[in-house]
Scaffold this motif. Structure first.
Motif, short mmCIF file in Angstrom:
data_model
loop_
_atom_site.label_atom_id
_atom_site.label_comp_id
_atom_site.label_asym_id
_atom_site.label_seq_id
_atom_site.Cartn_x
_atom_site.Cartn_y
_atom_site.Cartn_z
N UNK A 1 1.37 -53.94 13.26
CA UNK A 1 1.43 -52.48 13.13
C UNK A 1 2.74 -52.06 12.46
N UNK A 2 2.75 -50.91 11.90
CA UNK A 2 3.92 -50.44 11.17
C UNK A 2 5.16 -50.45 12.05
N UNK A 3 6.28 -50.85 11.48
CA UNK A 3 7.60 -50.87 12.12
C UNK A 3 7.71 -51.95 13.19
N UNK A 4 6.74 -52.82 13.26
CA UNK A 4 6.83 -53.89 14.25
C UNK A 4 7.63 -55.06 13.74
N UNK A 5 8.02 -55.04 12.48
CA UNK A 5 8.80 -56.14 11.94
C UNK A 5 8.11 -56.71 10.71
N UNK A 6 8.85 -57.30 9.84
CA UNK A 6 8.31 -57.83 8.60
C UNK A 6 7.82 -59.25 8.74
N UNK B 1 2.22 -63.26 18.04
CA UNK B 1 2.29 -62.27 19.13
C UNK B 1 1.06 -61.36 19.14
N UNK B 2 0.58 -61.01 17.95
CA UNK B 2 -0.60 -60.15 17.85
C UNK B 2 -1.83 -60.86 18.43
N UNK B 3 -1.99 -62.14 18.13
CA UNK B 3 -3.14 -62.89 18.65
C UNK B 3 -3.03 -63.04 20.17
N UNK B 4 -1.83 -63.24 20.66
CA UNK B 4 -1.64 -63.33 22.11
C UNK B 4 -2.01 -62.00 22.79
N UNK B 5 -1.66 -60.91 22.14
CA UNK B 5 -2.01 -59.60 22.69
C UNK B 5 -3.53 -59.44 22.78
N UNK C 1 0.07 -51.67 19.06
CA UNK C 1 1.09 -50.77 18.51
C UNK C 1 2.43 -51.48 18.56
N UNK C 2 3.44 -50.84 18.00
CA UNK C 2 4.77 -51.43 18.03
C UNK C 2 5.25 -51.64 19.46
N UNK C 3 4.79 -50.79 20.39
CA UNK C 3 5.22 -50.92 21.79
C UNK C 3 4.58 -52.12 22.47
N UNK C 4 3.47 -52.61 21.93
CA UNK C 4 2.77 -53.74 22.55
C UNK C 4 3.33 -55.09 22.13
N UNK C 5 4.14 -55.09 21.06
CA UNK C 5 4.66 -56.34 20.51
C UNK C 5 6.18 -56.36 20.63
N UNK C 6 6.80 -57.53 20.50
CA UNK C 6 8.26 -57.60 20.60
C UNK C 6 8.94 -56.66 19.60
N UNK C 7 10.00 -56.04 20.05
CA UNK C 7 10.71 -55.10 19.18
C UNK C 7 11.43 -55.82 18.05
#
Length: 393
Positions: A385-390, A257-261, A244-250
């Motif tokens: 995820x949505x709103x996590x950044x473009x 970052x997604x793969x690291x998660x 989710x957006x909370x799991x990735x850098x704001x």
């Protein structure tokens, strides 16, 4: 006798006549007689030459020579089963040119030089099957006992002297799978097998490749129904990353970052991730990623970036659906159960093979695939995820 020989003889006689004219009258008469003889021969040759020039010279063609040969006549008469005729080139008497040259026919009758071997089409590198351990079996089904995800209750605790010791509990479930058969057939003529063994070997290679190609695709996305294997990207066989957006850098979140998660999620399940699976197109897009200053995250165009992320090797293969990825401990996640390895067989007795002089070739494998630890595989959509950044989309 040819003109030059006759003329040379006359010159010699005239020379000798001059030398002996004064001393030997008898010898002179003898030489005179020879001179008249050669002169008559020379006149006869000259007359024949004039006659030949006025006539059309007819030379036998290659076909005429062939049918006139004794060997062909014997073959035509049935006294021999084969013949070989060596043809000669015929020259006109008037000029030294070939009238029936045996040349290479045009129109593709004689093939051009052919490069040895066969130029194969593209073969997709097969890599997925090697990720999993393989166990041989001798039955048509396989079973394994699996600990339930919620089946372990740890009762361990410090206890006082002479106090009651605590109990723990573990619950299991038995999983049963069946062996599937993957086969591939082709037919070739017996003449081809005799005349083109390299071509037949290539056909065999293609049959084997076709079987292994289907196996790899099934290990990735097989739905497990009917005669299909169940693949690692099929729902229920892996753990979705669920970022989710909370799991990735704001700010400035990326696919890295997604793969690291996802990698961290595998580690949280007490497994050791060893491979990241990506489609080549997605890996290429990640190589193009740049930061806010316009610098590439992974190397630059003048160098080749190592195929690693977060300390794990990247395995790229078109077998992975574009837009998907997976991080996993593949040695612990699943097992390939081998009932019968690759077998290539040839059959003459198949349908109307005997009537048509054909041979059927079959390549076949029998195997099963069981995914034992779903939590060892984490992946899903390669999208933020949505709103996590473009950045990184």
């Amino acid at each position: 006798m040819e003109f030059k020989e006759v003329l040379d003889a006359l010159d010699k006689i005239e020379g000798k006549m001059s030398e002996t004219a004064a001393s030997n009258k008898e010898r002179l008469d003898e030489l005179g007689e020879q001179q008249r003889k050669f002169a008559n021969q020379l006149l006869d040759l000259q007359q024949k030459g004039v006659k030949v020039q006025g006539e059309k010279t007819e030379a036998k063609s290659a076909g005429d020579q062939f049918i006139a040969a004794d060997g062909f006549k014997a073959f035509a008469a049935g006294s021999t089963q084969k013949t070989r005729v060596e043809l000669s080139e015929t020259f006109a008497k008037s000029e030294p040119t070939v009238l029936n040259p045996i040349t290479t026919p045009t129109g593709g009758i004689i093939q051009a030089y052919r490069r040895p071997g066969i130029m194969p089409g593209a073969f997709r590198p097969l890599t997925i099957e090697g990720l999993f351990p393989s166990l041989p079996i001798s039955t048509n089904s396989f079973e394994y006992v699996k600990e339930r995800d919620d089946g372990f209750a740890n009762g361990a605790a410090f206890v006082a002297e002479a106090a009651q010791k605590p109990f723990g509990s573990t619950s299991f479930e038995t999983v049963t799978g069946t062996v599937k058969t993957i086969a591939h057939l082709a037919r070739v003529s017996k003449q081809l097998m005799a005349d083109g063994p390299a071509l037949v070997a290539y056909i065999n290679q293609r049959l084997v490749y076709g079987v292994d190609l289907v196996v790899e695709d099934q290990l990735i996305s097989g739905d497990g129904t009917n005669q299909n294997l169940t693949g690692i990207f099929t729902t229920g066989n892996f753990t979705p990353h669920g970022a989710t957006t909370a799991d990735l850098p704001a700010k400035n979140a990326t696919l890295f970052d997604l793969i690291l998660f996802a990698k961290t999620k595998v580690e949280k399940a007490f497994f050791r991730p060893n491979i990241i699976l990506l489609n080549p197109v997605n890996w290429s897009q990640m190589l193009m990623e740049k930061n806010a200053s316009g610098d590439y995250y992974l190397g630059h165009p003048a160098s080749v970036a190592p195929k690693t992320l977060w300390g794990l090797p990247i395995w790229t293969t078109p077998a992975i659906p574009q837009g998907k990825f997976m991080v996993g401990d593949f040695t612990q996640a699943a097992t390939l159960w081998t009932r019968q390895g690759m077998t290539v067989e040839l059959f003459e007795q198949d349908v109307d093979n005997v009537q048509k002089n054909l041979v059927t070739i079959r390549a076949e494998r029998r195997l099963g695939f069981g995914i034992e630890r779903v939590s060892a595989l984490v992946g899903g959509d390669l999208a933020l995820p949505a709103a996590a950044g473009a950045t990184g989309k």
